[in-house]
Design a protein around this motif. Structure first.
Motif, PDB file in Angstrom:
ATOM      1  N   ARG A 192      18.030  66.157  32.647  1.00 37.29           N
ATOM      2  CA  ARG A 192      17.729  65.015  33.519  1.00 37.29           C
ATOM      3  C   ARG A 192      16.783  64.033  32.828  1.00 37.29           C
ATOM      4  O   ARG A 192      16.971  62.815  32.901  1.00 37.29           O
TER       5      ARG A 192
ATOM      6  N   ARG B 284      27.175  63.514  42.786  1.00 34.26           N
ATOM      7  CA  ARG B 284      26.198  63.107  41.764  1.00 34.26           C
ATOM      8  C   ARG B 284      26.100  61.584  41.708  1.00 34.26           C
ATOM      9  O   ARG B 284      25.007  61.011  41.659  1.00 34.26           O
TER      10      ARG B 284
ATOM     11  N   TYR C 240      23.560  69.532  34.605  1.00 36.01           N
ATOM     12  CA  TYR C 240      23.154  68.141  34.815  1.00 36.01           C
ATOM     13  C   TYR C 240      21.773  68.066  35.453  1.00 36.01           C
ATOM     14  O   TYR C 240      20.970  67.180  35.133  1.00 36.01           O
ATOM     15  N   ALA C 241      21.484  69.001  36.362  1.00 34.21           N
ATOM     16  CA  ALA C 241      20.218  68.980  37.100  1.00 34.21           C
ATOM     17  C   ALA C 241      19.076  69.645  36.350  1.00 34.21           C
ATOM     18  O   ALA C 241      17.924  69.544  36.801  1.00 34.21           O
TER      19      ALA C 241
ATOM     20  N   HIS D  52      26.976  71.136  37.645  1.00 36.43           N
ATOM     21  CA  HIS D  52      25.785  70.593  38.284  1.00 36.43           C
ATOM     22  C   HIS D  52      24.514  71.263  37.770  1.00 36.43           C
ATOM     23  O   HIS D  52      23.481  70.593  37.593  1.00 36.43           O
TER      24      HIS D  52
ATOM     25  N   THR E 192      26.314  58.307  34.713  1.00 37.91           N
ATOM     26  CA  THR E 192      26.459  59.647  35.282  1.00 37.91           C
ATOM     27  C   THR E 192      27.901  60.106  35.373  1.00 37.91           C
ATOM     28  O   THR E 192      28.183  61.307  35.368  1.00 37.91           O
TER      29      THR E 192
ATOM     30  N   SER F  98      31.750  67.433  43.341  1.00 41.11           N
ATOM     31  CA  SER F  98      30.414  67.534  42.756  1.00 41.11           C
ATOM     32  C   SER F  98      30.074  66.291  41.945  1.00 41.11           C
ATOM     33  O   SER F  98      28.955  65.765  42.033  1.00 41.11           O
ATOM     34  N   GLN F  99      31.022  65.804  41.159  1.00 42.41           N
ATOM     35  CA  GLN F  99      30.779  64.589  40.376  1.00 42.41           C
ATOM     36  C   GLN F  99      30.593  63.383  41.292  1.00 42.41           C
ATOM     37  O   GLN F  99      29.760  62.512  41.031  1.00 42.41           O
TER      38      GLN F  99
END
Length: 423
Positions: free
Chosen positions: A316, A251, A310-311, A307, A295, A247-248
């Motif tokens: 954001r 991103r 972060y989203a 996530h 990031t 996932s990272q």
């Protein structure tokens, strides 16, 4: 002394630096008491504008930041966060107090939370060896060493003292910089605006592997191995994969994709002989920014921001404003270097001077106002998000804040923007 050499950066709030250090040192703990006691609403977004001083969202931060009282102190139990004095230190800051008497506007920016020259040197030495192996900056390694990207990564990731984790971040940063230098800006290194789009498409395949039919796979692999920039991009992502989750990594790929789109947009300005308006430049600068470096703050620190957090639009927005502000620092410190370059370059002060028909000094002052408003807005948003977010989000936002301070400190001292023959 040039105008830009006198742009200085006082600490944003000394006690805020201590509070951020406390969060980094105690990442799983509850929000610090000072933060919990000062819940304040964050005003709705307002448009950026030129004023005589910080305004709009920038001034709202002053109210929120009253939570960082003189009584706040860093926790000494954090083994990986080494605190500095309340004033900036290191290269470029020895004359700070004298420069503050100047009429040149100051940057509102955090101080660096750590300065460990030995660790920076270790990362830089390893990074130089990797650059030699990949072939990027061939014939310019002495200049690359002087630029001291290892110091940049040491300063911007104060919650890790693992040289190999920091090296992973340094490789990613330098590979992204190599795309800019070799493909976009430096004609002597092979940059050609008319070829940029095609190069970036293939370059992105080094970041997010392409999967062609079998008969064409050898052609793709030969391309990946024949271009030092592609070798560097692939190698950097492979190293980061030791520490980053899928996932990272995804991103980071997303942010690199946006970076490449913005690179191509700037190339279109050059090939068309077009000077973009300031608003368009600022839109592009959000993506042509240090966001790919920022990031992976959690991956370098050894934790993961989910996530979903972060989203989240407010997260954001906050992180994007921080990334833009950090890149405007680059605009200010790189002005002299870009004026000497053969290729046409765009930076915020230059565009403001054209659009507003003002002097360089006035354009720099207005650029600083924009930078400061963004940093104030980030602090306000981050403080509010830290009240309700997870410990991981609180640590991540503290890490972004620390990244801003380390970035400014590096720009103030690196030979890349302060004289010398560098890559």
């Amino acid at each position: 002394m040039s105008l830009l050499s006198r742009v200085s950066a006082p600490p944003a709030v000394h006690d805020l630096a201590h509070l951020v250090a406390a969060v980094l040192a105690n990442p799983e703990g509850a929000a610090p008491r000072e933060l919990r006691q000062a819940r304040r609403p964050v005003p709705a977004p307002q448009p950026l504008r030129f004023t005589a001083g910080p305004a709009g969202l920038g001034t709202s931060a002053a109210r929120i930041l009253t939570l960082y009282t003189a009584g706040s102190a860093a926790h000494d139990g954090g083994p990986r966060v080494r605190h500095l004095s309340s004033a900036p230190t290191g290269p470029g800051t020895s004359a700070m107090r004298n420069r503050r008497a100047s009429t040149v506007p100051e940057l509102y920016c955090p101080p660096p939370l750590r300065d460990d020259p030995a660790l920076g040197d270790e990362v830089n030495d390893r990074l130089l060896e990797w650059a030699r192996e990949t072939g990027i900056y061939a014939g310019r390694l002495d200049g690359l060493r002087a630029a001291d990207f290892g110091r940049l990564i040491m300063l911007t990731h104060p919650d890790s003292d693992d040289p190999d984790r920091l090296l992973a971040a340094a490789k990613c940063a330098l590979a992204e910089w190599a795309v800019d230098d070799h493909y976009c800006d430096d004609e002597s290194a092979g940059a050609a605006p008319q070829l940029l789009g095609a190069r970036l498409v293939v370059g992105y395949a080094a970041v997010d592997p392409a999967h062609p039919p079998v008969r064409y796979t050898p052609d793709v692999e030969r391309a990946m191995r024949s271009d030092p920039v592609l070798v560097a991009l692939r190698s950097a992502l492979e190293h980061l994969a030791r520490y980053a989750s899928w996932s990272q990594t995804a991103r980071l790929r997303h942010e690199i994709c946006a970076l490449f789109v913005a690179f191509d947009g700037e190339a279109s300005w050059r090939t068309a002989g077009r000077t973009p308006p300031v608003w368009e430049y600022l839109v592009a600068r959000q993506f042509n920014s240090f966001l790919p470096c920022i990031t992976i703050t959690d991956a370098v620190g050894g934790y993961e921001l989910p996530h979903a957090e972060y989203a989240e639009p407010r997260v954001r927005r906050a992180v994007s404003m921080a990334a833009t502000a950090s890149t405007l620092v680059n605009d200010l410190y790189s002005m002299a270097k870009e004026d000497d370059d053969s290729a046409a370059n765009f930076n915020l002060p230059k565009l403001i001077a054209v659009q507003e028909k003002c002097s360089e000094r006035e354009a720099v002052e207005r650029s600083v106002e924009i930078h400061d408003e963004l940093v104030h807005a980030f602090e306000a948003e981050a403080a509010a998000l830290s009240l309700t977010g997870s410990p991981a989000l609180r640590r991540y936002l503290a890490g972004v804040w620390a990244w801003l301070g380390g970035n400014r400190e590096w720009h103030s001292g690196t030979a890349r923007y302060n004289g010398g023959d560098t890559a």
